[in-house]
Design a protein around this motif. Structure first.
Motif, PDB file in Angstrom:
ATOM      1  N   PRO A  24       0.839  -1.207   0.000  1.00 31.86           N
ATOM      2  CA  PRO A  24       0.000   0.000   0.000  1.00 31.86           C
ATOM      3  C   PRO A  24       0.868   1.250   0.000  1.00 31.86           C
ATOM      4  O   PRO A  24       2.014   1.231   0.448  1.00 31.86           O
ATOM      5  CB  PRO A  24      -0.792  -0.127   1.304  1.00 31.86           C
ATOM      6  N   GLY A  25       0.319   2.340  -0.494  1.00 37.14           N
ATOM      7  CA  GLY A  25       1.086   3.587  -0.528  1.00 37.14           C
ATOM      8  C   GLY A  25       0.375   4.662  -1.311  1.00 37.14           C
ATOM      9  O   GLY A  25      -0.859   4.627  -1.477  1.00 37.14           O
ATOM     10  N   VAL A  26       1.158   5.603  -1.798  1.00 37.35           N
ATOM     11  CA  VAL A  26       0.598   6.730  -2.555  1.00 37.35           C
ATOM     12  C   VAL A  26       1.394   6.941  -3.835  1.00 37.35           C
ATOM     13  O   VAL A  26       2.552   6.525  -3.955  1.00 37.35           O
ATOM     14  CB  VAL A  26       0.606   8.030  -1.720  1.00 37.35           C
ATOM     15  N   ARG A  27       0.729   7.604  -4.785  1.00 41.30           N
ATOM     16  CA  ARG A  27       1.379   8.008  -6.032  1.00 41.30           C
ATOM     17  C   ARG A  27       1.136   9.514  -6.205  1.00 41.30           C
ATOM     18  O   ARG A  27      -0.006   9.959  -6.234  1.00 41.30           O
ATOM     19  CB  ARG A  27       0.827   7.241  -7.213  1.00 41.30           C
ATOM     20  N   TYR A  69       6.575  14.303 -13.329  1.00 41.69           N
ATOM     21  CA  TYR A  69       7.325  13.502 -12.369  1.00 41.69           C
ATOM     22  C   TYR A  69       6.328  12.697 -11.519  1.00 41.69           C
ATOM     23  O   TYR A  69       5.420  13.256 -10.908  1.00 41.69           O
ATOM     24  CB  TYR A  69       8.175  14.396 -11.480  1.00 41.69           C
ATOM     25  N   VAL A  70       6.525  11.407 -11.534  1.00 41.66           N
ATOM     26  CA  VAL A  70       5.644  10.510 -10.785  1.00 41.66           C
ATOM     27  C   VAL A  70       6.444   9.907  -9.639  1.00 41.66           C
ATOM     28  O   VAL A  70       7.394   9.148  -9.870  1.00 41.66           O
ATOM     29  CB  VAL A  70       5.067   9.394 -11.679  1.00 41.66           C
ATOM     30  N   VAL A  71       6.056  10.258  -8.440  1.00 35.64           N
ATOM     31  CA  VAL A  71       6.745   9.761  -7.247  1.00 35.64           C
ATOM     32  C   VAL A  71       5.836   8.746  -6.564  1.00 35.64           C
ATOM     33  O   VAL A  71       4.711   9.079  -6.161  1.00 35.64           O
ATOM     34  CB  VAL A  71       7.081  10.909  -6.272  1.00 35.64           C
ATOM     35  N   GLU A  72       6.310   7.518  -6.457  1.00 35.03           N
ATOM     36  CA  GLU A  72       5.549   6.465  -5.789  1.00 35.03           C
ATOM     37  C   GLU A  72       6.246   6.073  -4.495  1.00 35.03           C
ATOM     38  O   GLU A  72       7.475   5.914  -4.465  1.00 35.03           O
ATOM     39  CB  GLU A  72       5.398   5.245  -6.694  1.00 35.03           C
ATOM     40  N   ALA A  73       5.451   5.920  -3.443  1.00 37.07           N
ATOM     41  CA  ALA A  73       6.006   5.588  -2.131  1.00 37.07           C
ATOM     42  C   ALA A  73       5.157   4.511  -1.480  1.00 37.07           C
ATOM     43  O   ALA A  73       3.922   4.545  -1.550  1.00 37.07           O
ATOM     44  CB  ALA A  73       6.067   6.829  -1.242  1.00 37.07           C
ATOM     45  N   PRO A  94      -0.936   4.744   3.674  1.00 31.95           N
ATOM     46  CA  PRO A  94      -1.404   5.814   2.765  1.00 31.95           C
ATOM     47  C   PRO A  94      -1.831   7.087   3.480  1.00 31.95           C
ATOM     48  O   PRO A  94      -1.472   8.198   3.041  1.00 31.95           O
ATOM     49  CB  PRO A  94      -2.572   5.153   2.020  1.00 31.95           C
ATOM     50  N   ASN A  95      -2.613   6.971   4.541  1.00 35.05           N
ATOM     51  CA  ASN A  95      -3.085   8.174   5.235  1.00 35.05           C
ATOM     52  C   ASN A  95      -1.924   9.004   5.772  1.00 35.05           C
ATOM     53  O   ASN A  95      -1.894  10.224   5.654  1.00 35.05           O
ATOM     54  CB  ASN A  95      -4.018   7.788   6.388  1.00 35.05           C
ATOM     55  N   THR A  96      -0.959   8.295   6.367  1.00 37.09           N
ATOM     56  CA  THR A  96       0.191   8.992   6.946  1.00 37.09           C
ATOM     57  C   THR A  96       1.029   9.659   5.869  1.00 37.09           C
ATOM     58  O   THR A  96       1.490  10.804   6.024  1.00 37.09           O
ATOM     59  CB  THR A  96       1.052   8.016   7.762  1.00 37.09           C
ATOM     60  N   GLU A 112      -2.715  10.081  -5.418  1.00 37.48           N
ATOM     61  CA  GLU A 112      -3.577   8.913  -5.551  1.00 37.48           C
ATOM     62  C   GLU A 112      -3.184   7.853  -4.519  1.00 37.48           C
ATOM     63  O   GLU A 112      -2.054   7.817  -4.032  1.00 37.48           O
ATOM     64  CB  GLU A 112      -3.458   8.318  -6.955  1.00 37.48           C
ATOM     65  N   ARG A 113      -4.155   6.984  -4.254  1.00 35.43           N
ATOM     66  CA  ARG A 113      -3.910   5.838  -3.372  1.00 35.43           C
ATOM     67  C   ARG A 113      -4.244   4.556  -4.132  1.00 35.43           C
ATOM     68  O   ARG A 113      -5.362   4.045  -4.030  1.00 35.43           O
ATOM     69  CB  ARG A 113      -4.761   5.922  -2.109  1.00 35.43           C
TER      70      ARG A 113
END
Length: 240
Positions: A114-117, A179-183, A187-189, A215-216
């Motif tokens: 899980p994460g964010v984009r 620029y697309v940063v994925e982590a 997700p909330n944090t 995005e999530r």
């Protein structure tokens, strides 16, 4: 016929009842002899002196005590082996977990979770290097376990950001917008870590005029990896 003559005649010519009585008496005698022999055979300690019986009893008791001590020692040995095995297994599991964590932090293995984009699209003004660096730092502070930019560069602690000939370079790789940063992380944090007022997303939108979308995804997949740096001079010390 005299009494003596009658007795001899009875012995020589016994009646049927007399024969039955004789057979019964023979069986009873055999049973009595067998019972006596059985008692004599089973009564092993009959006739032994008291001192002998005490000595025999002490010997049996000593043998029992030794057997009990050996059983206790074997049970303790089994418990020790189980404890050592459990401790060894726990140490191996901890080492494997630690190795997995280090491999992820070093960017040596692909990861997913899980994460964010965060997608950053430039306006007329190019995105500043320090803005992107601030975004990445805030993601790390928020607990990002792995970060990737444009599906090309896996970010690690030693990653460097710079601008070369008007283009953004990360670890020597030139990147083009958007620029697309994925982590990967909670997700909330992660979103709260970059989306707070006066945070990096607000700066990108307000000062650089960039369009920023957070995005999530159901799952963030990071496939880029880093090459393990080879040491030229350092080597493990003896005993390590």
């Amino acid at each position: 016929m005299s009494p003596t003559q009658r007795a001899w005649h009875a012995l020589r010519n016994p009646s049927r009842s007399q024969a039955v009585v004789a057979v019964l008496l023979a069986i009873l005698g055999f049973a009595a002899v067998t019972q006596v022999r059985s008692i004599e055979a089973d009564d092993t300690y009959e006739g032994r002196r008291e001192e002998d019986l005490i000595e025999i009893l002490n010997g049996v008791t000593g043998t029992t005590d030794r057997a009990r001590r050996e059983i206790a020692q074997l049970e303790q040995t089994r418990r020790n082996l189980e404890t050592d095995s459990n401790a060894r297994r726990a140490a191996i599991e901890q080492a494997e977990e630690r190795l997995e964590t280090l491999n992820i932090l070093a960017g040596l293995v692909p990861v997913s979770g899980p994460g964010v984009r965060v997608t950053i699209t430039e306006a007329e003004t190019p995105v500043r290097v320090d803005r992107l660096l601030d975004l990445v730092q805030e993601l790390r502070t928020a607990g990002a376990e792995a970060i990737e930019i444009n599906d090309e560069v896996r970010l690690v602690a030693q990653s460097s950001f710079q601008e070369v000939d008007g283009r953004l370079e990360v670890d020597g790789v030139a990147l083009d917008p958007p620029y697309v940063v994925e982590a990967i992380g909670e997700p909330n944090t992660l979103e709260g870590g970059v989306g707070f007022p006066s945070g990096p997303v607000a700066a990108l939108r307000g000062e650089d005029g960039a369009d920023v979308v957070i995005e999530r995804p159901a799952e963030v997949v990071i496939e880029s990896v880093r090459d393990l740096a080879r040491t030229d001079f350092a080597e493990p010390a003896q005993g390590q």
